[in-house]
Design a protein around this motif. Sequence first.
Motif, PDB file in Angstrom:
ATOM      1  N   ALA A 272      46.788  40.348  34.820  1.00 17.80           N
ATOM      2  CA  ALA A 272      45.598  40.575  35.285  1.00 17.80           C
ATOM      3  C   ALA A 272      45.888  41.343  36.480  1.00 17.80           C
ATOM      4  CB  ALA A 272      44.696  39.268  35.594  1.00 17.80           C
ATOM      5  N   GLU A 273      46.897  41.203  37.357  1.00 16.70           N
ATOM      6  CA  GLU A 273      46.891  41.953  38.746  1.00 16.70           C
ATOM      7  C   GLU A 273      47.198  43.473  38.114  1.00 16.70           C
ATOM      8  OE1 GLU A 273      49.608  42.561  42.685  1.00 16.70           O
ATOM      9  OE2 GLU A 273      49.980  40.953  41.272  1.00 16.70           O
ATOM     10  N   VAL A 274      47.936  43.634  36.894  1.00 18.38           N
ATOM     11  CA  VAL A 274      48.339  44.892  36.602  1.00 18.38           C
ATOM     12  C   VAL A 274      46.759  45.856  36.434  1.00 18.38           C
ATOM     13  CG1 VAL A 274      49.207  46.288  34.893  1.00 18.38           C
ATOM     14  CG2 VAL A 274      50.532  44.529  35.858  1.00 18.38           C
ATOM     15  N   VAL A 275      45.790  45.137  35.637  1.00 14.97           N
ATOM     16  CA  VAL A 275      44.720  45.726  35.208  1.00 14.97           C
ATOM     17  C   VAL A 275      44.056  46.089  36.435  1.00 14.97           C
ATOM     18  CG1 VAL A 275      42.523  45.333  34.230  1.00 14.97           C
ATOM     19  CG2 VAL A 275      44.676  44.530  33.023  1.00 14.97           C
ATOM     20  N   TYR A 276      43.963  45.109  37.407  1.00 20.79           N
ATOM     21  CA  TYR A 276      43.041  45.562  38.588  1.00 20.79           C
ATOM     22  C   TYR A 276      43.645  46.656  39.297  1.00 20.79           C
ATOM     23  CZ  TYR A 276      40.408  41.103  37.615  1.00 20.79           C
ATOM     24  OH  TYR A 276      39.540  40.312  37.081  1.00 20.79           O
ATOM     25  N   ASN A 277      45.023  46.660  39.455  1.00 19.35           N
ATOM     26  CA  ASN A 277      45.685  47.690  40.472  1.00 19.35           C
ATOM     27  C   ASN A 277      45.394  49.085  39.571  1.00 19.35           C
ATOM     28  OD1 ASN A 277      46.582  45.979  42.122  1.00 19.35           O
ATOM     29  ND2 ASN A 277      48.646  45.618  41.325  1.00 19.35           N
ATOM     30  N   ARG A 278      45.684  49.331  38.282  1.00 17.79           N
ATOM     31  CA  ARG A 278      45.453  50.387  37.598  1.00 17.79           C
ATOM     32  C   ARG A 278      44.138  50.985  37.559  1.00 17.79           C
ATOM     33  NH1 ARG A 278      49.459  50.763  32.238  1.00 17.79           N
ATOM     34  NH2 ARG A 278      51.575  49.800  33.507  1.00 17.79           N
ATOM     35  N   LEU A 279      43.126  50.086  37.819  1.00 26.02           N
ATOM     36  CA  LEU A 279      41.776  50.642  37.686  1.00 26.02           C
ATOM     37  C   LEU A 279      41.552  51.499  38.942  1.00 26.02           C
ATOM     38  CD1 LEU A 279      39.798  47.699  35.969  1.00 26.02           C
ATOM     39  CD2 LEU A 279      40.260  49.680  34.997  1.00 26.02           C
ATOM     40  N   GLU A 280      42.109  51.137  39.969  1.00 26.81           N
ATOM     41  CA  GLU A 280      41.743  51.830  41.252  1.00 26.81           C
ATOM     42  C   GLU A 280      42.119  53.426  40.906  1.00 26.81           C
ATOM     43  OE1 GLU A 280      40.923  50.814  43.990  1.00 26.81           O
ATOM     44  OE2 GLU A 280      41.029  48.690  43.566  1.00 26.81           O
ATOM     45  N   PRO A 281      41.079  53.994  41.242  1.00 27.57           N
ATOM     46  CA  PRO A 281      41.150  55.396  40.802  1.00 27.57           C
ATOM     47  C   PRO A 281      42.004  56.550  41.581  1.00 27.57           C
ATOM     48  CG  PRO A 281      39.209  55.069  42.045  1.00 27.57           C
ATOM     49  CD  PRO A 281      39.735  53.828  41.861  1.00 27.57           C
ATOM     50  N   ASP A 282      42.314  55.966  42.605  1.00 30.84           N
ATOM     51  CA  ASP A 282      43.374  56.807  43.448  1.00 30.84           C
ATOM     52  C   ASP A 282      44.809  56.041  43.529  1.00 30.84           C
ATOM     53  OD1 ASP A 282      42.291  54.667  45.036  1.00 30.84           O
ATOM     54  OD2 ASP A 282      42.249  56.027  46.909  1.00 30.84           O
ATOM     55  N   ASN A 283      45.061  55.330  42.497  1.00 31.37           N
ATOM     56  CA  ASN A 283      46.356  54.505  42.727  1.00 31.37           C
ATOM     57  C   ASN A 283      47.574  55.586  42.288  1.00 31.37           C
ATOM     58  OD1 ASN A 283      47.736  54.057  40.069  1.00 31.37           O
ATOM     59  ND2 ASN A 283      45.387  53.726  39.513  1.00 31.37           N
ATOM     60  N   PRO A 284      48.493  55.501  43.124  1.00 32.84           N
ATOM     61  CA  PRO A 284      49.487  56.591  43.041  1.00 32.84           C
ATOM     62  C   PRO A 284      50.568  56.580  41.618  1.00 32.84           C
ATOM     63  CG  PRO A 284      50.411  55.289  44.569  1.00 32.84           C
ATOM     64  CD  PRO A 284      49.059  54.632  44.028  1.00 32.84           C
ATOM     65  N   GLN A 285      50.078  55.453  40.740  1.00 36.34           N
ATOM     66  CA  GLN A 285      51.000  55.112  39.673  1.00 36.34           C
ATOM     67  C   GLN A 285      50.344  55.668  38.373  1.00 36.34           C
ATOM     68  OE1 GLN A 285      54.158  54.259  39.979  1.00 36.34           O
ATOM     69  NE2 GLN A 285      53.977  54.052  42.167  1.00 36.34           N
ATOM     70  N   THR A 286      49.027  55.489  38.349  1.00 37.30           N
ATOM     71  CA  THR A 286      48.532  55.813  37.056  1.00 37.30           C
ATOM     72  C   THR A 286      47.076  56.528  37.150  1.00 37.30           C
ATOM     73  OG1 THR A 286      47.123  53.808  36.985  1.00 37.30           O
ATOM     74  CG2 THR A 286      49.031  53.698  35.795  1.00 37.30           C
ATOM     75  N   TYR A 287      46.798  56.613  38.443  1.00 37.63           N
ATOM     76  CA  TYR A 287      45.518  57.445  38.708  1.00 37.63           C
ATOM     77  C   TYR A 287      44.343  57.159  37.781  1.00 37.63           C
ATOM     78  CZ  TYR A 287      49.038  60.132  41.193  1.00 37.63           C
ATOM     79  OH  TYR A 287      50.412  60.397  41.815  1.00 37.63           O
ATOM     80  N   GLY A 288      44.130  55.758  37.893  1.00 38.41           N
ATOM     81  CA  GLY A 288      42.825  55.336  37.161  1.00 38.41           C
ATOM     82  C   GLY A 288      42.878  55.145  35.786  1.00 38.41           C
ATOM     83  N   ARG A 289      44.195  55.441  35.073  1.00 35.66           N
ATOM     84  CA  ARG A 289      44.190  55.211  33.624  1.00 35.66           C
ATOM     85  C   ARG A 289      44.940  53.750  33.432  1.00 35.66           C
ATOM     86  NH1 ARG A 289      43.684  59.497  30.586  1.00 35.66           N
ATOM     87  NH2 ARG A 289      43.700  61.723  31.789  1.00 35.66           N
ATOM     88  N   LEU A 290      44.500  52.847  32.507  1.00 37.00           N
ATOM     89  CA  LEU A 290      45.266  51.803  32.189  1.00 37.00           C
ATOM     90  C   LEU A 290      46.574  52.068  31.372  1.00 37.00           C
ATOM     91  CD1 LEU A 290      42.217  49.520  31.047  1.00 37.00           C
ATOM     92  CD2 LEU A 290      43.567  49.338  33.300  1.00 37.00           C
ATOM     93  N   GLU A 291      46.185  52.643  30.357  1.00 28.99           N
ATOM     94  CA  GLU A 291      47.449  53.184  29.332  1.00 28.99           C
ATOM     95  C   GLU A 291      47.999  51.821  28.743  1.00 28.99           C
ATOM     96  OE1 GLU A 291      50.469  55.680  31.314  1.00 28.99           O
ATOM     97  OE2 GLU A 291      48.738  57.084  31.233  1.00 28.99           O
ATOM     98  N   PHE A 292      47.152  51.060  28.077  1.00 29.37           N
ATOM     99  CA  PHE A 292      47.331  49.888  27.271  1.00 29.37           C
ATOM    100  C   PHE A 292      47.534  50.177  25.867  1.00 29.37           C
ATOM    101  CE2 PHE A 292      46.639  45.990  29.847  1.00 29.37           C
ATOM    102  CZ  PHE A 292      47.154  46.403  31.033  1.00 29.37           C
TER     103      PHE A 292
END
Length: 552
Positions: free
Chosen positions: A439-459
């Motif tokens: 669940a934390e992975v989902v919440y972190n990736r949903l952040e639009p400006d995160n430096p890892q996925t930039y808002g994409r979940l990619e599940f």
Amino acid sequence: MTEYGRGPGSEPWHPQDPLYGDGGWEGQHAQQGQRSPYGGLPQHHPQEPQYGDWNGQHQPGHDAQHHPYDQEPGAPRYDEEYAGHAPQQFPQGGWDATGTHGQVPYAADPGDPYGQRPVAYGGEQPDLYGTEEAYPPPVPPGRRRPGPGPEAAEPAEEEPDVLGGDGVDTDDAEEAEPPTRRERRGKKPVKSKKGRTGCACMVVVLVFGGGLGGLGYFGWKFYQNRFGAAPDYAGSGNGHQVTVEIPKDAGGWEIGGKLKQAGVVESSAAFVSALQANPRGKSIQDGVYTLEKQMSAASAVELMLSPKSRSNLIIAEGLRNTAVYTLVDKRLGVPAGTTARVARKDYKHLGLPAWALNHAQLKDPLEGFLYPSSYAVTKGQKPEAVLKKMVSQATAKFQELGVESRARSLGLDNPWQLLTVASLAQAEGTSHDDFRKMAEVVYNRLEPDNPQTYGRLEFDSTYNYVKNQSKIDLSIAELRKYDNPYNTYFSKGLPPGPIDNPGEEALRGALDPTHDGWYYFISMDGKTSKFTKTLEDHEKLVNEWNASRKKN
């Protein structure tokens, strides 16, 4: 003899005559201008009458020549018939020696109901009392025997001796008695009491015996309920199988009642006793059980604790709605696709909460609401009833966990999104321990400006949901080319809705995620997942996994 001034002649003195009994022995004075009840002629009193005594001695002014007893020769005189009697005084209205009025020489008896008028001495009078139906003639006061007056009550009838009496045959006694005056007047004779005596004895015996029998029965039932063993069958059944549905939160007595109603056990008390005697008795759950008729209570408890008796429809955690519809069709015995059509057509009438309605681009509006649990589903039920039960249980669980109230505190727009997060954690997690990190992975990736996925979940699970498959060997190129709102490799953010039916642990993980900074995960053995915070660390785990597959 004339009667009441109606002229000469004789006729019986009938009781219905209005003056019957009014004369008596005391005589009556005729009022002036009225007829005398004795002579039929009006009486005149020009002067105060004088009275004489019974010896024929008249007072001055009394005309002895007109004495009524001197009219007939040979008639006895009062001084001859009553010689030796003391003189008596009579009240006004006695003998006047005129021959026109004479009072009888007897004082009236108030208790005598048979007073009559005097008859002149001489001529022979007809016998008016000779017939059987006539009343007896009056008796002078001096010759009467003391007895009760006419108003005296009839003697009370003797009560029959219920238990046998004194042995006297009442029928014979009555036959021996001569008919009484009352019987001659028309009153029916008293009937025999012998028949009523027998009936009374029978009633007493029946009532007394019935009371004793009822008292004994209730006493026996009380003893059985308090101290006796509860009725119970012997053995493990007679081979006739029955299906029994046990409702949720049912206690021992309720379960026993349903088993007794289905003919499985003989009494609820026996089942409760066996349930308490079994150490695992409290673990019996709700659902549908296949049992046999006429089982002992102990064998019924043992079979219900065995998985072999459970015939519930089990909805596993993470199942998609397409799989649930297929299971329901098979259990109900309806054609394939029946339940799915009902879901698409009537989903708004199955109990969804308001926040679950009116969402765009949904593949299935009921996805996420067919809560994983055990359901009593048998042939004969309607698909609508089964779906309503599942939706109702899901809604109750969401309310219990606070899905609606806590969504915004987690940075989400509504509880619908929170349910979608829980479905993603359920789909990607491999164990219950993974759900909070997932669940934390989902919440972190949903952040639009995160430096890892930039808002994409990619599940991968979102792509598989669209394709209704469960593949793991998917190429990145293939994933990123497929245009669909549910494909999180193509579209940013959450999919339009849940992709499966999350269980309680996944829901709790979405409500209480970890805060360790996880962005990536991979399942090495298909049972557990490893989590990393950077793409470099994630690539190392991917290479390690690929190498392990080549060795196998």
